[in-house]
Design a protein around this motif. Sequence first.
Motif, PDB file in Angstrom:
ATOM      1  N   ALA A 226       0.840  -1.201   0.000  1.00 31.07           N
ATOM      2  CA  ALA A 226       0.000   0.000   0.000  1.00 31.07           C
ATOM      3  C   ALA A 226       0.869   1.243   0.000  1.00 31.07           C
ATOM      4  CB  ALA A 226      -0.911   0.011   1.227  1.00 31.07           C
ATOM      5  N   PHE A 227       0.409   2.248  -0.764  1.00 31.80           N
ATOM      6  CA  PHE A 227       1.018   3.575  -0.673  1.00 31.80           C
ATOM      7  C   PHE A 227       0.452   4.261   0.561  1.00 31.80           C
ATOM      8  CE2 PHE A 227       1.491   2.920  -5.312  1.00 31.80           C
ATOM      9  CZ  PHE A 227       2.818   3.295  -5.468  1.00 31.80           C
ATOM     10  N   SER A 228       1.279   5.105   1.218  1.00 35.74           N
ATOM     11  CA  SER A 228       0.747   5.881   2.337  1.00 35.74           C
ATOM     12  C   SER A 228      -0.272   6.883   1.783  1.00 35.74           C
ATOM     13  CB  SER A 228       1.873   6.607   3.074  1.00 35.74           C
ATOM     14  OG  SER A 228       2.597   7.417   2.175  1.00 35.74           O
ATOM     15  N   HIS A 229      -1.138   7.407   2.654  1.00 36.95           N
ATOM     16  CA  HIS A 229      -2.243   8.260   2.197  1.00 36.95           C
ATOM     17  C   HIS A 229      -1.756   9.539   1.516  1.00 36.95           C
ATOM     18  CE1 HIS A 229      -5.085   5.628   4.202  1.00 36.95           C
ATOM     19  NE2 HIS A 229      -4.294   5.641   5.242  1.00 36.95           N
ATOM     20  N   ASN A 230      -0.552  10.024   1.925  1.00 36.50           N
ATOM     21  CA  ASN A 230      -0.023  11.235   1.293  1.00 36.50           C
ATOM     22  C   ASN A 230       0.844  10.906   0.085  1.00 36.50           C
ATOM     23  OD1 ASN A 230       2.203  10.121   2.476  1.00 36.50           O
ATOM     24  ND2 ASN A 230       2.651  11.845   3.849  1.00 36.50           N
ATOM     25  N   GLY A 231       0.986   9.612  -0.214  1.00 35.44           N
ATOM     26  CA  GLY A 231       1.746   9.203  -1.396  1.00 35.44           C
ATOM     27  C   GLY A 231       3.249   9.215  -1.228  1.00 35.44           C
ATOM     28  N   ALA A 232       3.742   9.475  -0.001  1.00 33.31           N
ATOM     29  CA  ALA A 232       5.195   9.593   0.204  1.00 33.31           C
ATOM     30  C   ALA A 232       5.902   8.244   0.216  1.00 33.31           C
ATOM     31  CB  ALA A 232       5.467  10.335   1.512  1.00 33.31           C
ATOM     32  N   TYR A 233       5.226   7.211   0.741  1.00 31.21           N
ATOM     33  CA  TYR A 233       5.879   5.906   0.919  1.00 31.21           C
ATOM     34  C   TYR A 233       5.082   4.786   0.259  1.00 31.21           C
ATOM     35  CZ  TYR A 233       8.225   8.436   4.720  1.00 31.21           C
ATOM     36  OH  TYR A 233       8.930   9.349   5.447  1.00 31.21           O
ATOM     37  N   LEU A 234       5.819   3.703  -0.036  1.00 25.69           N
ATOM     38  CA  LEU A 234       5.181   2.458  -0.445  1.00 25.69           C
ATOM     39  C   LEU A 234       5.649   1.385   0.538  1.00 25.69           C
ATOM     40  CD1 LEU A 234       3.670   0.559  -2.451  1.00 25.69           C
ATOM     41  CD2 LEU A 234       5.824   0.349  -3.712  1.00 25.69           C
ATOM     42  N   ALA A 235       4.699   0.717   1.190  1.00 22.23           N
ATOM     43  CA  ALA A 235       5.054  -0.371   2.113  1.00 22.23           C
ATOM     44  C   ALA A 235       4.604  -1.683   1.501  1.00 22.23           C
ATOM     45  CB  ALA A 235       4.381  -0.162   3.463  1.00 22.23           C
ATOM     46  N   ALA A 236       5.440  -2.715   1.665  1.00 22.42           N
ATOM     47  CA  ALA A 236       5.075  -4.041   1.149  1.00 22.42           C
ATOM     48  C   ALA A 236       5.472  -5.100   2.161  1.00 22.42           C
ATOM     49  CB  ALA A 236       5.784  -4.299  -0.177  1.00 22.42           C
TER      50      ALA A 236
ATOM     51  N   GLY B  85       9.777  -8.915  12.874  1.00 21.77           N
ATOM     52  CA  GLY B  85       9.064  -9.174  14.129  1.00 21.77           C
ATOM     53  C   GLY B  85       8.043 -10.289  14.009  1.00 21.77           C
ATOM     54  N   HIS B  86       7.407 -10.394  12.846  1.00 21.74           N
ATOM     55  CA  HIS B  86       6.410 -11.471  12.684  1.00 21.74           C
ATOM     56  C   HIS B  86       7.088 -12.848  12.686  1.00 21.74           C
ATOM     57  CE1 HIS B  86       2.550  -9.505  12.029  1.00 21.74           C
ATOM     58  NE2 HIS B  86       3.180  -8.540  11.383  1.00 21.74           N
ATOM     59  N   HIS B  87       6.372 -13.847  13.227  1.00 19.63           N
ATOM     60  CA  HIS B  87       6.907 -15.222  13.276  1.00 19.63           C
ATOM     61  C   HIS B  87       6.410 -16.069  12.119  1.00 19.63           C
ATOM     62  CE1 HIS B  87       8.287 -14.077  17.077  1.00 19.63           C
ATOM     63  NE2 HIS B  87       7.219 -14.352  17.784  1.00 19.63           N
ATOM     64  N   ALA B  88       5.479 -15.548  11.350  1.00 14.63           N
ATOM     65  CA  ALA B  88       4.919 -16.320  10.232  1.00 14.63           C
ATOM     66  C   ALA B  88       4.559 -15.349   9.125  1.00 14.63           C
ATOM     67  CB  ALA B  88       3.687 -17.105  10.698  1.00 14.63           C
ATOM     68  N   LYS B  89       4.084 -15.892   8.012  1.00 18.23           N
ATOM     69  CA  LYS B  89       3.733 -15.103   6.836  1.00 18.23           C
ATOM     70  C   LYS B  89       2.857 -13.909   7.217  1.00 18.23           C
ATOM     71  CE  LYS B  89       0.959 -16.032   2.692  1.00 18.23           C
ATOM     72  NZ  LYS B  89       0.409 -17.155   1.922  1.00 18.23           N
ATOM     73  N   ILE B  90       3.221 -12.733   6.709  1.00 10.04           N
ATOM     74  CA  ILE B  90       2.403 -11.529   6.927  1.00 10.04           C
ATOM     75  C   ILE B  90       1.358 -11.501   5.816  1.00 10.04           C
ATOM     76  CG2 ILE B  90       2.447  -9.023   7.177  1.00 10.04           C
ATOM     77  CD1 ILE B  90       5.497  -9.283   7.675  1.00 10.04           C
ATOM     78  N   VAL B  91       0.098 -11.226   6.153  1.00 13.12           N
ATOM     79  CA  VAL B  91      -0.944 -11.294   5.116  1.00 13.12           C
ATOM     80  C   VAL B  91      -1.641  -9.969   4.821  1.00 13.12           C
ATOM     81  CG1 VAL B  91      -1.424 -13.754   5.308  1.00 13.12           C
ATOM     82  CG2 VAL B  91      -2.585 -12.163   6.830  1.00 13.12           C
ATOM     83  N   CYS B  92      -1.530  -8.982   5.733  1.00 14.10           N
ATOM     84  CA  CYS B  92      -2.241  -7.730   5.458  1.00 14.10           C
ATOM     85  C   CYS B  92      -1.490  -6.542   6.034  1.00 14.10           C
ATOM     86  CB  CYS B  92      -3.667  -7.790   6.003  1.00 14.10           C
ATOM     87  SG  CYS B  92      -3.764  -8.258   7.737  1.00 14.10           S
ATOM     88  N   LEU B  93      -1.741  -5.376   5.433  1.00 12.81           N
ATOM     89  CA  LEU B  93      -1.020  -4.162   5.798  1.00 12.81           C
ATOM     90  C   LEU B  93      -1.935  -2.961   5.603  1.00 12.81           C
ATOM     91  CD1 LEU B  93       2.523  -3.384   4.463  1.00 12.81           C
ATOM     92  CD2 LEU B  93       0.716  -1.743   4.079  1.00 12.81           C
ATOM     93  N   ALA B  94      -1.863  -1.992   6.496  1.00 12.57           N
ATOM     94  CA  ALA B  94      -2.661  -0.768   6.326  1.00 12.57           C
ATOM     95  C   ALA B  94      -1.939   0.418   6.951  1.00 12.57           C
ATOM     96  CB  ALA B  94      -4.039  -0.937   6.967  1.00 12.57           C
ATOM     97  N   TRP B  95      -2.035   1.559   6.270  1.00 14.33           N
ATOM     98  CA  TRP B  95      -1.395   2.796   6.748  1.00 14.33           C
ATOM     99  C   TRP B  95      -2.316   3.565   7.677  1.00 14.33           C
ATOM    100  CZ3 TRP B  95       3.468   4.727   6.154  1.00 14.33           C
ATOM    101  CH2 TRP B  95       4.305   4.085   5.213  1.00 14.33           C
ATOM    102  N   SER B  96      -1.714   4.162   8.714  1.00 16.11           N
ATOM    103  CA  SER B  96      -2.447   5.085   9.579  1.00 16.11           C
ATOM    104  C   SER B  96      -2.658   6.393   8.815  1.00 16.11           C
ATOM    105  CB  SER B  96      -1.623   5.354  10.838  1.00 16.11           C
ATOM    106  OG  SER B  96      -2.042   6.555  11.445  1.00 16.11           O
ATOM    107  N   PRO B  97      -3.742   7.119   9.133  1.00 14.47           N
ATOM    108  CA  PRO B  97      -3.953   8.432   8.496  1.00 14.47           C
ATOM    109  C   PRO B  97      -2.812   9.413   8.749  1.00 14.47           C
ATOM    110  CG  PRO B  97      -5.904   7.739   9.737  1.00 14.47           C
ATOM    111  CD  PRO B  97      -4.828   6.754  10.048  1.00 14.47           C
ATOM    112  N   ASP B  98      -1.961   9.146   9.784  1.00 11.02           N
ATOM    113  CA  ASP B  98      -0.868  10.100  10.056  1.00 11.02           C
ATOM    114  C   ASP B  98       0.332   9.880   9.122  1.00 11.02           C
ATOM    115  OD1 ASP B  98       0.512   7.886  11.012  1.00 11.02           O
ATOM    116  OD2 ASP B  98       0.394   8.476  13.119  1.00 11.02           O
ATOM    117  N   ASN B  99       0.297   8.840   8.280  1.00 10.18           N
ATOM    118  CA  ASN B  99       1.367   8.524   7.328  1.00 10.18           C
ATOM    119  C   ASN B  99       2.716   8.239   7.974  1.00 10.18           C
ATOM    120  OD1 ASN B  99      -0.219   8.956   4.848  1.00 10.18           O
ATOM    121  ND2 ASN B  99      -0.289  11.069   5.570  1.00 10.18           N
ATOM    122  N   GLU B 100       2.730   8.162   9.295  1.00 11.83           N
ATOM    123  CA  GLU B 100       3.961   7.905  10.046  1.00 11.83           C
ATOM    124  C   GLU B 100       3.990   6.467  10.528  1.00 11.83           C
ATOM    125  OE1 GLU B 100       6.773   9.629  11.341  1.00 11.83           O
ATOM    126  OE2 GLU B 100       6.218  10.706   9.516  1.00 11.83           O
ATOM    127  N   HIS B 101       2.800   5.899  10.704  1.00 11.74           N
ATOM    128  CA  HIS B 101       2.680   4.550  11.257  1.00 11.74           C
ATOM    129  C   HIS B 101       1.894   3.669  10.299  1.00 11.74           C
ATOM    130  CE1 HIS B 101       3.105   7.257  14.778  1.00 11.74           C
ATOM    131  NE2 HIS B 101       3.894   6.286  15.217  1.00 11.74           N
TER     132      HIS B 101
END
Length: 607
Positions: free
Chosen positions: A496-506, A530-546
């Motif tokens: 996902a791209f962050s809401h302000n478009g600054a970052y792409l997280a995968a 940090g995860h011990h198994a397959k990561i399946v989902c990701l979402a950006w906070s509205p603050d674009n920092e987290h």
Amino acid sequence: MPYELSKVFASLPQVERGVSKVLGGDPKGNNFLYTNGKCVIIRNIDNPAIADIYTEHAHQVTVAKYAPSGFYIASGDISGKLRIWDTTQKEHILKYEYQPFAGRIKDMAWTEDSKRIAAVGEGREKFGAVLLWDTGSSVGEISGHSKVVNSVDFKQTRPYRLVTGSDDNSAAFFEGPPFKFKFTMNDHTRFVNSVKFSPDGNRIATAGADGQIFIYDGKTGEKISSLGGDKAHSGGIYAVGWSPDSTQLLSASGDKTAKLWDLASTSLVTTFNMGSDVLDQQLGCLWQKNNLLTVSLSGNINYLDKNNPDRPLRIIKGHNKSIQCLTVHKTDGRSYIYTGSHDGHINFWDAETGVSENFKGKGHANQVSRMIVDESNQLVSCSMDDTVRYTSLAKKEYSASDAVKLDFQPKYVAAGPGGYAVAVCIGQLVLLKDKRKVFVIDQLEFEPSCADIHLGGVTVAVGGSDGKIHLYSIQGNTLTYDGKALSAEGPVTDLAFSHNGAYLAACDASKIVKVFTVADGYAEKNSFYGHHAKIVCLAWSPDNEHFATGGMDMMVFVWTVSNADARIKMPDTHRLHHVCSLGWLNEHTVVTTSHDSSVKQWTITYT
């Protein structure tokens, strides 16, 4: 704690056509109990948005009942395990575990002193057992039946009596303790689904698949009367419940009605018509204080209104099959959570009150895999039924003309500005514009898994099972490959791209999250472990920092872009179920969902 569970929107009861659904009531009258999958759900009867979920069974749970003391709950599962656990603490500490017989437990009952428990069901060599709650030793035997026993109840006053109802078309009467078989009551001509003593112990009601209700003397077991003349209901009866003062009886039937009976005159007081659809069949009921509850085959819980029998006071809706995806959206200042399930249903929840509704009309015919709200307030959803649907959030109604048929099964959909959307199908990328398919790329050298459209409306990032993120551009009605791919550590599972478009997280199947800086030519900013198994989902906070990630390890992590060590670890968010989707309602509230069919909100505090 940096995080705290703030709300639980529970699943509905798991129901099966032609099978009674047993509800449990709290002796104080505040809560009620039911089961779904491996979970026991405790819900507040006045405010069903307050719920607690017990998830310690290893197998599907079938029934749960409060001890009359109110301090313990006994729950039984399909393997024949009976667990007795504490209700007073949040941890629900296990007090005892027994195996009364090998096979599905279908019903349970406690004696009024909370010292003895009867469990019945489909054992291999016996169909039930009566045991002492603290030692598990036997205090009688359940005999006299030749087939599975569906229902059991104790007389709640001394001298104790016990009654059972079975698929052998009979009910059986026992005296004790120790409980011994006295005789069978052979008045029913089909399966006996429900047997209940009145609270004062004077009467027994039995209800069966033959549509009959018979009333017997609670002390002697002698037949007194039948309700409704020839038949009480035109369909099978799945459950009965007594009024607290023992003068009235509620019955729930497959004929899509519930009925209220007066015992003194054996006459019908009210018929509650629950609808005309097969899903309006009534499979369970509970009478608690002034609340009359029934469960429909749809899983909905209905609060009946004696004064307006054709309109329930309240209907609790939700999911009873596992939730696959969620998205959040604000409409007129109110936040809503949209959830899509394994059986094609989409529900929307008021994030504040927990009230859940579904869209009208005919929607997806199979699992909803992914949803997102686009800029014109439409919910864009893709499903295993090979369609992408656009549903107006204002109209809240499915429309057949707004479903786009695809050649291959879509597994992911992303929406961007300008009416664009990208559907990721098996072996194919599809560009949609204004609810129409405009471009297809199918000669791919990798298997695509997920995608997102940058807020600029040009760049599309596509994650692949080749461990790379491939960048494409939208130009008019075409999608072209930029010739650039970013590397992940394993097959990409979400991005996902962050809401302000600054970052792409995968995130990927190798348990690692990477963040890239868009303006820096997608230079890698940070990796997160940090995860011990397959990561399946990701979402950006509205603050674009987290941003938050959820994985097969049942954990959720909240990460800080600029500092990979400043992470908030949330283990066991949905105990024994992996987190399959998450979102942010605001900068401090994460929403999670999982195959336990529940939706939870978490308040995050950063230090």
